[in-house]
Scaffold this motif. Structure first.
Motif, PDB file in Angstrom:
ATOM      1  N   GLY A  40       0.813  -1.210   0.000  1.00 32.80           N
ATOM      2  CA  GLY A  40       0.000   0.000   0.000  1.00 32.80           C
ATOM      3  C   GLY A  40       0.848   1.263   0.000  1.00 32.80           C
ATOM      4  N   ALA A  53      -5.229   1.693  -1.014  1.00 32.41           N
ATOM      5  CA  ALA A  53      -6.333   1.434  -0.098  1.00 32.41           C
ATOM      6  C   ALA A  53      -6.671  -0.054  -0.050  1.00 32.41           C
ATOM      7  N   ILE A  56      -4.264  -1.954   2.203  1.00 37.08           N
ATOM      8  CA  ILE A  56      -4.514  -1.832   3.640  1.00 37.08           C
ATOM      9  C   ILE A  56      -5.738  -2.640   4.048  1.00 37.08           C
ATOM     10  N   PRO A  96      -1.330   4.037   6.903  1.00 33.03           N
ATOM     11  CA  PRO A  96      -2.434   4.964   6.601  1.00 33.03           C
ATOM     12  C   PRO A  96      -2.049   6.429   6.737  1.00 33.03           C
ATOM     13  N   ILE A  99      -0.004   7.323   3.664  1.00 31.68           N
ATOM     14  CA  ILE A  99      -0.805   7.295   2.436  1.00 31.68           C
ATOM     15  C   ILE A  99      -1.733   8.499   2.360  1.00 31.68           C
ATOM     16  N   MET A 155      -8.728   4.854   4.821  1.00 24.60           N
ATOM     17  CA  MET A 155      -8.520   4.280   3.495  1.00 24.60           C
ATOM     18  C   MET A 155      -9.817   4.206   2.697  1.00 24.60           C
ATOM     19  N   TRP A 159     -10.397   5.486  -1.085  1.00 26.05           N
ATOM     20  CA  TRP A 159     -10.871   4.575  -2.124  1.00 26.05           C
ATOM     21  C   TRP A 159     -12.137   5.112  -2.789  1.00 26.05           C
TER      22      TRP A 159
END
Length: 273
Positions: A40, A53, A56, A96, A99, A155, A159
């Motif tokens: 990820g 996403a 994860i 997370p 990201i 996430m 997404w």
């Protein structure tokens, strides 16, 4: 034969201690979860946020499996517990935060650091508290939002928006501030004392009504229609459910803490089990 001529007795050989090993299957599942988290992060670095996403979410599924695999195969170990906790910190704490910062928060400048750091710090504190309170917390509830659910909340937003066609989110101010709010909420909720239902009492050996199986089948069918939106909505509901439980227990005059104070208290049924 006289005692003088009897050969001296050789001391019994002391058995050598067995070399400690590790159990293969549950730790392999944990490593797979770690790889999904690493995947990820790499995908986010390459601008593939949908795949980030998904990575994860896959890590969350594998994290839910490794403990059950260990119990089913009777292969629990202290090593496995420590490894699982460290992988959770990477998969549902660092990954997370990195990201979502790469996706939207970097557009807010230094303000973008705040929710990302609060999230990663909240994940670390929540995991440390979970490890130290594991023997005194009501098995029916989590103390604060569990880190996999917090990661799924953040996430899920990424997404859904990526699937809707939003690109270069760091340049879209309203969406960047939305990510700010969701990330900050997830990070802070992890370290609250709000009780979130754990679903641990729904074991494989416990019977459930037939309608429950049909409800699960219906849920799977609905999720398959639009996985990003359905999963995000599901975790949004779960992410606020703890506050609903908190208010309901307050209104009923029941204790809201999930920490045991007495093993004889009927209100603390489920503790120390």
């Amino acid at each position: 034969m006289s005692e003088e001529s009897r050969p001296p007795e050789t001391p019994a050989e002391v058995p050598r201690p067995r070399r400690k090993g590790i159990y293969m299957l549950p730790n392999a599942v944990t490593l797979a979860a770690l790889f999904a988290s690493f995947y990820g992060i790499v995908m986010a670095m390459n601008g593939r946020f949908e795949l980030a996403a998904i990575g994860i979410f896959c890590a969350a599924v594998l994290d839910a499996l490794d403990g059950r695999v260990a119990r089913m195969t009777n292969s629990q170990s202290a090593f496995g517990e420590q490894m699982d906790s460290l992988c959770d910190m990477v998969g549902f704490g660092a990954a997370p935060a990195l990201i979502v910062y790469e996706w939207a928060l970097q557009g807010l400048g230094r303000w973008g650091w705040l929710p990302a750091f609060v999230y990663i710090a909240g994940a670390a504190l929540r995991l440390a508290r979970f490890n130290t309170n594991i023997g005194i917390v009501d098995k029916r509830f989590f103390q604060g939002l569990p880190s996999p659910a917090a990661a799924a909340l953040v996430m899920g937003l990424i997404w859904v928006m990526d699937d809707a066609g939003f690109k270069n989110v760091a340049q879209i101010e309203w969406l960047a501030w939305t990510a700010f709010a969701v990330t900050l909420y997830a990070g802070l909720t992890m370290v609250t004392n709000v009780p979130f239902y754990s679903f641990k009492v729904m074991g494989a050996k416990q019977t459930v009504p037939f309608a429950s199986i049909m409800a699960i089948a219906l849920a799977i069918a609905l999720i398959s229609q639009n996985p990003p939106l359905a999963l995000f909505a599901l975790f949004c509901i779960y992410g606020v459910s703890g506050y609903g439980v908190y208010v309901w227990r307050r209104m009923k005059g029941r204790p809201v803490s999930v920490i045991a104070t007495s093993t004889d208290d009927p209100d603390e049924k489920g503790l120390h089990q």
